[in-house]
Design a protein around this motif. Sequence first.
Motif, PDB file in Angstrom:
ATOM      1  N   ASP A  83     -85.129  39.834 -43.250  1.00  0.00           N
ATOM      2  CA  ASP A  83     -86.544  40.080 -43.507  1.00  0.00           C
ATOM      3  C   ASP A  83     -86.956  39.240 -44.711  1.00  0.00           C
ATOM      4  N   LEU A  84     -87.768  38.210 -44.480  1.00  0.00           N
ATOM      5  CA  LEU A  84     -88.110  37.267 -45.541  1.00  0.00           C
ATOM      6  C   LEU A  84     -88.929  37.919 -46.653  1.00  0.00           C
ATOM      7  N   THR A  85     -89.731  38.915 -46.328  1.00  0.00           N
ATOM      8  CA  THR A  85     -90.495  39.594 -47.374  1.00  0.00           C
ATOM      9  C   THR A  85     -89.556  40.258 -48.371  1.00  0.00           C
ATOM     10  N   ALA A  86     -88.540  40.963 -47.858  1.00  0.00           N
ATOM     11  CA  ALA A  86     -87.576  41.616 -48.737  1.00  0.00           C
ATOM     12  C   ALA A  86     -86.701  40.596 -49.446  1.00  0.00           C
ATOM     13  N   PHE A  87     -86.293  39.546 -48.752  1.00  0.00           N
ATOM     14  CA  PHE A  87     -85.465  38.497 -49.348  1.00  0.00           C
ATOM     15  C   PHE A  87     -86.176  37.871 -50.550  1.00  0.00           C
ATOM     16  N   ALA A 133     -74.849  34.265 -62.213  1.00  0.00           N
ATOM     17  CA  ALA A 133     -74.669  34.060 -60.777  1.00  0.00           C
ATOM     18  C   ALA A 133     -75.142  35.289 -60.026  1.00  0.00           C
ATOM     19  N   ALA A 134     -75.691  35.080 -58.843  1.00  0.00           N
ATOM     20  CA  ALA A 134     -76.111  36.196 -57.992  1.00  0.00           C
ATOM     21  C   ALA A 134     -76.261  35.687 -56.571  1.00  0.00           C
ATOM     22  N   GLY A 135     -76.033  36.569 -55.633  1.00  0.00           N
ATOM     23  CA  GLY A 135     -76.195  36.217 -54.226  1.00  0.00           C
ATOM     24  C   GLY A 135     -76.390  37.439 -53.358  1.00  0.00           C
ATOM     25  N   SER A 136     -75.528  38.458 -53.542  1.00  0.00           N
ATOM     26  CA  SER A 136     -75.595  39.648 -52.698  1.00  0.00           C
ATOM     27  C   SER A 136     -76.938  40.355 -52.792  1.00  0.00           C
ATOM     28  N   GLY A 137     -77.555  40.301 -53.978  1.00  0.00           N
ATOM     29  CA  GLY A 137     -78.834  40.974 -54.161  1.00  0.00           C
ATOM     30  C   GLY A 137     -79.951  40.421 -53.309  1.00  0.00           C
ATOM     31  N   LEU A 138     -79.781  39.218 -52.760  1.00  0.00           N
ATOM     32  CA  LEU A 138     -80.795  38.661 -51.868  1.00  0.00           C
ATOM     33  C   LEU A 138     -80.827  39.388 -50.539  1.00  0.00           C
ATOM     34  N   ALA A 197     -80.403  27.324 -44.568  1.00  0.00           N
ATOM     35  CA  ALA A 197     -81.850  27.380 -44.768  1.00  0.00           C
ATOM     36  C   ALA A 197     -82.231  28.383 -45.850  1.00  0.00           C
ATOM     37  N   LEU A 198     -81.499  29.475 -45.956  1.00  0.00           N
ATOM     38  CA  LEU A 198     -81.809  30.471 -46.980  1.00  0.00           C
ATOM     39  C   LEU A 198     -81.347  30.011 -48.360  1.00  0.00           C
ATOM     40  N   LEU A 199     -80.237  29.283 -48.423  1.00  0.00           N
ATOM     41  CA  LEU A 199     -79.835  28.696 -49.697  1.00  0.00           C
ATOM     42  C   LEU A 199     -80.893  27.702 -50.180  1.00  0.00           C
ATOM     43  N   GLU A 200     -81.379  26.878 -49.279  1.00  0.00           N
ATOM     44  CA  GLU A 200     -82.429  25.926 -49.643  1.00  0.00           C
ATOM     45  C   GLU A 200     -83.687  26.658 -50.097  1.00  0.00           C
ATOM     46  N   ARG A 201     -83.993  27.766 -49.446  1.00  0.00           N
ATOM     47  CA  ARG A 201     -85.189  28.532 -49.794  1.00  0.00           C
ATOM     48  C   ARG A 201     -85.107  29.068 -51.222  1.00  0.00           C
TER      49      ARG A 201
END
Length: 401
Positions: free
Chosen positions: A27-31, A267-272, A58-62
């Motif tokens: 869900d891009l709104t939540a991401f 660093a962070a990633g899981s929170g996305l 694509a999400l990393l680029e975003r």
Amino acid sequence: MIAERVALRQRLDRATDKLESPVAVVDLTAFDANAAALTARAAGKPIRVASKSVRVRALLERVVRRDGWAGVMAYTLPEAIWLVRQGVSDDVLVGYPTADRTALAELAADPALAAAVTVMVDSVEHLDFIDSVIAPQHRPELRICLELDASWRPVGPVHVGVRRSPVHTAGQAGKIARQLVARPGFTLVGMMAYEAHIAGVGDLPPGQALRGRVIRQMQRLSYPELLERRSAAVRAVREHAELEFVNGGGTGSVAATAADESVTEVAAGSGLFGPTLFDAYRAWRPTPAAFFGLSVVRRPAPGIATVLGGGWIASGQTGPSRQPMPWLPEGLKYKTDEGAGEVQTPLIGPAAEHLRPGDRVWFRHAKAGELCEHVNEVHLVDGDTATPTPTYRGEGYAFLG
């Protein structure tokens, strides 16, 4: 909350009603909301996105295009090389030491790659290994980052945290930094210290009040020690090298780590994605953004609805917390004698009685990026529309699997 989950289910169902199960969505709104919240928690310090928790190019680029985000922390050297070649980032830190001879040879053969990728080390033996692949006189200088062990050792042999680097004290850090900078063919550019016992351990585990109190006490006592030791280690290393960055933290400790003056980036990633393990954190809980949907295929008895598949178990210490969570519709749970199965998963609970073959149940994975190892594509949901985009696996890559 109930109304929000009902609306979310309706929206995900509408966006994917022409797609077959299993289907994974973000869900891009939540991401985007999670990315903004993490930026705010970092309080001005740049965030390096941890790619292992995303695994969708694509999400990393975003996210790296967003203000407040800079660079990628990859989990393997082949992945780092691929991300640079794909133009995702020209600043990729490999979060773990590598023993991949093929990737090292590729890195050493390309000056542009060597300038964009930083390799993790915690011993002189890592340099020996790299030199055994390609001698320093036959390659450009390679960028290296020294990892400091962030675990807590309160007394004697007691060790709290994960087993990572053997470099624990400021004295050890200074000594190895001196050895690293003396070696031809390498440039020491960074330090990292990942406080896994804080960033990666939820302090409010559901149904475990006593364990939660123990975790909170451990974290309260251990963090001041880490702040002092990390600062001293950074000072010791800076006596030998001009560090470009000092990396620390993870989704579970972004605000606390950003407050450490010795740290220059977090660093962070899981929170996305907001996986279920982060439901057990008091400080901040991301909005669930990543889901996978499975179809109901039979009703073996009243009050039971069985979906096809479901056993997408997360890595780590095995137990119920590593199972995916049936999320939508609300009011579903596993049969205790079966759990999430390889080919079928019976679900019980009030909502099960209303499910029929062909209905879809939405699950949340326990961890973030591991969801993407099960599907070739995720569908990016924006409103009522879903746009397919490949995962690493869908692009033909399983960097760890």
